[in-house]
Design a protein around this motif. Structure first.
Motif, PDB file in Angstrom:
ATOM      1  N   ARG A   1      36.520  49.178  68.199  1.00 51.61           N
ATOM      2  CA  ARG A   1      35.222  48.604  67.806  1.00 51.61           C
ATOM      3  C   ARG A   1      35.296  47.967  66.426  1.00 51.61           C
ATOM      4  O   ARG A   1      35.908  48.517  65.509  1.00 51.61           O
ATOM      5  CB  ARG A   1      34.158  49.713  67.815  1.00 51.61           C
ATOM      6  CG  ARG A   1      32.732  49.215  67.618  1.00 51.61           C
ATOM      7  CD  ARG A   1      31.734  50.261  68.111  1.00 51.61           C
ATOM      8  NE  ARG A   1      31.903  51.529  67.395  1.00 51.61           N
ATOM      9  CZ  ARG A   1      31.210  51.853  66.303  1.00 51.61           C
ATOM     10  NH1 ARG A   1      30.315  51.015  65.813  1.00 51.61           N
ATOM     11  NH2 ARG A   1      31.381  53.026  65.739  1.00 51.61           N
ATOM     12  N   LYS A   2      34.667  46.815  66.290  1.00 51.17           N
ATOM     13  CA  LYS A   2      34.762  46.017  65.062  1.00 51.17           C
ATOM     14  C   LYS A   2      34.216  46.753  63.851  1.00 51.17           C
ATOM     15  O   LYS A   2      33.248  47.517  63.936  1.00 51.17           O
ATOM     16  CB  LYS A   2      33.989  44.710  65.256  1.00 51.17           C
ATOM     17  CG  LYS A   2      34.017  43.774  64.055  1.00 51.17           C
ATOM     18  CD  LYS A   2      33.087  42.590  64.241  1.00 51.17           C
ATOM     19  CE  LYS A   2      33.521  41.715  65.367  1.00 51.17           C
ATOM     20  NZ  LYS A   2      32.712  40.476  65.450  1.00 51.17           N
ATOM     21  N   ILE A   3      34.840  46.505  62.687  1.00 53.67           N
ATOM     22  CA  ILE A   3      34.315  46.969  61.400  1.00 53.67           C
ATOM     23  C   ILE A   3      34.293  45.782  60.449  1.00 53.67           C
ATOM     24  O   ILE A   3      34.958  44.767  60.684  1.00 53.67           O
ATOM     25  CB  ILE A   3      35.171  48.104  60.789  1.00 53.67           C
ATOM     26  CG1 ILE A   3      36.585  47.598  60.487  1.00 53.67           C
ATOM     27  CG2 ILE A   3      35.185  49.324  61.691  1.00 53.67           C
ATOM     28  CD1 ILE A   3      37.423  48.564  59.674  1.00 53.67           C
ATOM     29  N   PHE A   4      33.525  45.907  59.366  1.00 50.49           N
ATOM     30  CA  PHE A   4      33.495  44.899  58.319  1.00 50.49           C
ATOM     31  C   PHE A   4      34.141  45.449  57.053  1.00 50.49           C
ATOM     32  O   PHE A   4      34.279  46.654  56.865  1.00 50.49           O
ATOM     33  CB  PHE A   4      32.058  44.478  58.013  1.00 50.49           C
ATOM     34  CG  PHE A   4      31.455  43.555  59.046  1.00 50.49           C
ATOM     35  CD1 PHE A   4      32.253  42.890  59.963  1.00 50.49           C
ATOM     36  CD2 PHE A   4      30.083  43.349  59.090  1.00 50.49           C
ATOM     37  CE1 PHE A   4      31.708  42.042  60.910  1.00 50.49           C
ATOM     38  CE2 PHE A   4      29.524  42.499  60.028  1.00 50.49           C
ATOM     39  CZ  PHE A   4      30.333  41.847  60.941  1.00 50.49           C
ATOM     40  N   LEU A   5      34.515  44.511  56.173  1.00 50.39           N
ATOM     41  CA  LEU A   5      35.170  44.869  54.909  1.00 50.39           C
ATOM     42  C   LEU A   5      34.188  45.549  53.960  1.00 50.39           C
ATOM     43  O   LEU A   5      34.525  46.540  53.306  1.00 50.39           O
ATOM     44  CB  LEU A   5      35.733  43.597  54.277  1.00 50.39           C
ATOM     45  CG  LEU A   5      36.712  43.714  53.129  1.00 50.39           C
ATOM     46  CD1 LEU A   5      37.956  44.483  53.558  1.00 50.39           C
ATOM     47  CD2 LEU A   5      37.109  42.315  52.641  1.00 50.39           C
ATOM     48  N   GLY A   6      32.978  45.011  53.870  1.00 50.44           N
ATOM     49  CA  GLY A   6      31.988  45.533  52.932  1.00 50.44           C
ATOM     50  C   GLY A   6      32.285  45.089  51.509  1.00 50.44           C
ATOM     51  O   GLY A   6      33.377  44.588  51.192  1.00 50.44           O
ATOM     52  N   ASP A   7      31.316  45.262  50.626  1.00 45.40           N
ATOM     53  CA  ASP A   7      31.526  44.931  49.217  1.00 45.40           C
ATOM     54  C   ASP A   7      32.638  45.770  48.612  1.00 45.40           C
ATOM     55  O   ASP A   7      33.340  45.324  47.705  1.00 45.40           O
ATOM     56  CB  ASP A   7      30.230  45.148  48.430  1.00 45.40           C
ATOM     57  CG  ASP A   7      29.202  44.068  48.712  1.00 45.40           C
ATOM     58  OD1 ASP A   7      29.594  43.016  49.262  1.00 45.40           O
ATOM     59  OD2 ASP A   7      28.015  44.266  48.392  1.00 45.40           O
ATOM     60  N   ALA A   8      32.813  47.001  49.101  1.00 43.41           N
ATOM     61  CA  ALA A   8      33.893  47.853  48.611  1.00 43.41           C
ATOM     62  C   ALA A   8      35.238  47.175  48.822  1.00 43.41           C
ATOM     63  O   ALA A   8      36.109  47.199  47.944  1.00 43.41           O
ATOM     64  CB  ALA A   8      33.858  49.207  49.325  1.00 43.41           C
ATOM     65  N   GLY A   9      35.430  46.566  49.990  1.00 41.04           N
ATOM     66  CA  GLY A   9      36.707  45.923  50.290  1.00 41.04           C
ATOM     67  C   GLY A   9      36.914  44.617  49.565  1.00 41.04           C
ATOM     68  O   GLY A   9      38.004  44.345  49.041  1.00 41.04           O
ATOM     69  N   SER A  10      35.881  43.765  49.522  1.00 42.46           N
ATOM     70  CA  SER A  10      36.040  42.477  48.842  1.00 42.46           C
ATOM     71  C   SER A  10      36.252  42.673  47.342  1.00 42.46           C
ATOM     72  O   SER A  10      37.037  41.951  46.713  1.00 42.46           O
ATOM     73  CB  SER A  10      34.820  41.587  49.102  1.00 42.46           C
ATOM     74  OG  SER A  10      33.623  42.222  48.700  1.00 42.46           O
ATOM     75  N   MET A  11      35.568  43.664  46.746  1.00 39.93           N
ATOM     76  CA  MET A  11      35.802  43.979  45.335  1.00 39.93           C
ATOM     77  C   MET A  11      37.234  44.450  45.121  1.00 39.93           C
ATOM     78  O   MET A  11      37.912  44.021  44.177  1.00 39.93           O
ATOM     79  CB  MET A  11      34.841  45.074  44.864  1.00 39.93           C
ATOM     80  CG  MET A  11      33.472  44.607  44.461  1.00 39.93           C
ATOM     81  SD  MET A  11      32.583  45.947  43.628  1.00 39.93           S
ATOM     82  CE  MET A  11      30.907  45.338  43.742  1.00 39.93           C
ATOM     83  N   LEU A  12      37.699  45.344  45.987  1.00 38.64           N
ATOM     84  CA  LEU A  12      39.038  45.896  45.854  1.00 38.64           C
ATOM     85  C   LEU A  12      40.098  44.802  45.948  1.00 38.64           C
ATOM     86  O   LEU A  12      41.008  44.721  45.113  1.00 38.64           O
ATOM     87  CB  LEU A  12      39.270  46.946  46.938  1.00 38.64           C
ATOM     88  CG  LEU A  12      40.679  47.534  47.031  1.00 38.64           C
ATOM     89  CD1 LEU A  12      40.998  48.348  45.786  1.00 38.64           C
ATOM     90  CD2 LEU A  12      40.820  48.389  48.297  1.00 38.64           C
ATOM     91  N   ILE A  13      39.993  43.942  46.955  1.00 40.59           N
ATOM     92  CA  ILE A  13      40.971  42.876  47.145  1.00 40.59           C
ATOM     93  C   ILE A  13      40.964  41.924  45.955  1.00 40.59           C
ATOM     94  O   ILE A  13      42.018  41.592  45.393  1.00 40.59           O
ATOM     95  CB  ILE A  13      40.675  42.121  48.453  1.00 40.59           C
ATOM     96  CG1 ILE A  13      40.999  43.012  49.655  1.00 40.59           C
ATOM     97  CG2 ILE A  13      41.480  40.831  48.523  1.00 40.59           C
ATOM     98  CD1 ILE A  13      40.569  42.428  50.983  1.00 40.59           C
ATOM     99  N   GLY A  14      39.780  41.458  45.563  1.00 35.56           N
ATOM    100  CA  GLY A  14      39.695  40.530  44.432  1.00 35.56           C
ATOM    101  C   GLY A  14      40.205  41.144  43.145  1.00 35.56           C
ATOM    102  O   GLY A  14      40.888  40.488  42.348  1.00 35.56           O
ATOM    103  N   TYR A  15      39.899  42.418  42.931  1.00 33.45           N
ATOM    104  CA  TYR A  15      40.302  43.113  41.700  1.00 33.45           C
ATOM    105  C   TYR A  15      41.823  43.246  41.604  1.00 33.45           C
ATOM    106  O   TYR A  15      42.420  42.903  40.577  1.00 33.45           O
ATOM    107  CB  TYR A  15      39.647  44.490  41.679  1.00 33.45           C
ATOM    108  CG  TYR A  15      39.848  45.276  40.397  1.00 33.45           C
ATOM    109  CD1 TYR A  15      39.207  44.900  39.223  1.00 33.45           C
ATOM    110  CD2 TYR A  15      40.647  46.418  40.385  1.00 33.45           C
ATOM    111  CE1 TYR A  15      39.375  45.630  38.058  1.00 33.45           C
ATOM    112  CE2 TYR A  15      40.809  47.157  39.224  1.00 33.45           C
ATOM    113  CZ  TYR A  15      40.177  46.758  38.062  1.00 33.45           C
ATOM    114  OH  TYR A  15      40.345  47.491  36.898  1.00 33.45           O
ATOM    115  N   LEU A  16      42.459  43.722  42.669  1.00 33.54           N
ATOM    116  CA  LEU A  16      43.909  43.913  42.636  1.00 33.54           C
ATOM    117  C   LEU A  16      44.649  42.580  42.574  1.00 33.54           C
ATOM    118  O   LEU A  16      45.655  42.441  41.863  1.00 33.54           O
ATOM    119  CB  LEU A  16      44.365  44.720  43.851  1.00 33.54           C
ATOM    120  CG  LEU A  16      43.893  46.176  43.893  1.00 33.54           C
ATOM    121  CD1 LEU A  16      44.438  46.885  45.126  1.00 33.54           C
ATOM    122  CD2 LEU A  16      44.323  46.928  42.632  1.00 33.54           C
TER     123      LEU A  16
END
Length: 368
Positions: A208-223
């Protein structure tokens, strides 16, 4: 080339991420981490916002298995944990822009104060070494927050943010010298492998599909942002401060285009709308998968163009001028296309029902 032990640690991180997805997806409703469709978000049904948490767990376990990172990467992972928690709280409670920006800035300043790493030079621009001096830390804060929010803004269709992340990581390896700063390359490898289970799930290939969420987009952009800062400021790599821009060209271009348009319209640059490049392509009639393929190809093309120009340019100044010219062409193009789409929508908007208007007018007349 990564050593077999390192590859094993990356696989451990990927397996951890996949397991976390399976577990977190079951508790997403209880945690309140669900994305509900609305006028702007046109997905079908409620979708768990647990992708970012799963990716962070994968990176953390992979890094712990490796166990040989230096202080910079350790403090980076610690502050990334704080921002991942912040993103999850934002997904749950919809925090204010001010609160998000404040905590993001504090996390970045913590890394600067603890490690001394920040943007202290922009390289030699037209023969002059551009040292930032005391402006270095604030410029670093603005640059990293900008890239974090750029990936947040690009997370609008299935697979886009994750695909752009992988393109950026590949571009960094293309521009930089892999043997130099091996621990940064390893951190990016762990980020990529921990993101793969999310990407497969987000695209519907793994349950079943999941989304990245702000937690994920922040993490990716930050690293990604800190990796670019660290590698562009080190003499051991071939990644110049201008090359950094080409590695994340599409998110940067689209963020500038959207914020300039919103500002010109008198709106807040942080107010969400359907004016990003993926929305423009969807409104032009492309399907979500075709849009994903087109934008991933565009991001790859920008990275290859940047590598070609960097190889041919006699100075970083010419490289920067080429980047700015490409950005200007992009902004003008997408702005005009969106303006035509808006004009077409206005023309096709149904006119008010004249009969109903007349009946309403008669209803206001006094009876005889």
């Amino acid at each position: 080339m990564l050593e077999p032990r390192v590859i094993f640690d990356c696989l451990v991180g990927a397996c951890t991420s996949a397991t976390a997805i399976f577990m977190l997806r079951r508790f997403a409703v209880m945690l309140g981490l669900m994305d509900h469709p609305d006028q702007r978000k046109q997905h079908a049904g409620d979708v768990p916002l647990v992708g970012g948490l799963a990716i962070f767990m994968g990176i953390t376990v992979g890094a712990a298995a490796y166990g040989h990172f230096h202080w910079f990467v350790k403090i980076l992972i610690f502050t990334a944990m704080l921002l991942t928690v912040l993103g999850a709280l934002d997904d749950r409670y919809d925090l204010s822009v001010r609160d998000r920006l404040l905590i993001q800035a504090l996390a970045i300043l913590t890394v600067i104060a603890s490690t001394g790493v920040y943007i202290h030079t922009l390289g030699r621009i037209f023969g002059y070494e551009v040292n930032l001096g005391w402006l270095g830390p604030p410029v670093t804060v603005i640059a990293i927050i900008g890239l974090m929010n750029a990936f947040n803004l690009m997370d609008g269709i299935d697979g886009l943010a994750g695909s752009l992340e992988l393109v950026s990581i590949a571009a960094i390896v293309l521009f930089a010298s892999p043997p130099a700063l091996q621990e940064m390359v390893l951190l990016l490898a762990m980020l990529a492998t921990a993101s793969l289970p999310y990407l497969l799930t987000n695209l519907g290939f793994m349950g079943r599909k999941i989304f990245l969420g702000d937690a994920g987009s922040m993490l990716i952009g930050y690293l990604l942002a800190w990796s670019l800062v660290r590698m562009s400021q080190a003499t051991q790599t071939h990644l110049s401060p201008v090359d950094v821009l080409w590695c994340v060209a599409l998110p940067v271009f689209d963020t500038f285009a959207v914020m300039l348009r919103r500002t010109r319209q008198g709106k807040s640059p942080f107010k969400p709308d359907r004016g990003h490049v993926h929305h423009i392509l969807l409104d032009a009639g492309l399907g979500p998968r075709t849009t994903l393929l087109v934008l991933t190809s565009v991001a790859v093309s920008f990275a290859l163009i940047g590598a070609f120009i960097s190889h041919l340019a006699t100075s970083a100044g010419l490289n920067l001028a080429a980047f700015l010219f490409t950005m200007m062409v992009y902004i003008v193009t997408v702005t005009r296309v969106r303006a035509r789409q808006e004009a077409k929508r206005k023309r096709e908007r149904p006119a008010p029902n004249r009969i109903a208007t007349n009946e309403h007018a008669h209803a206001r007349l006094p009876s005889r």
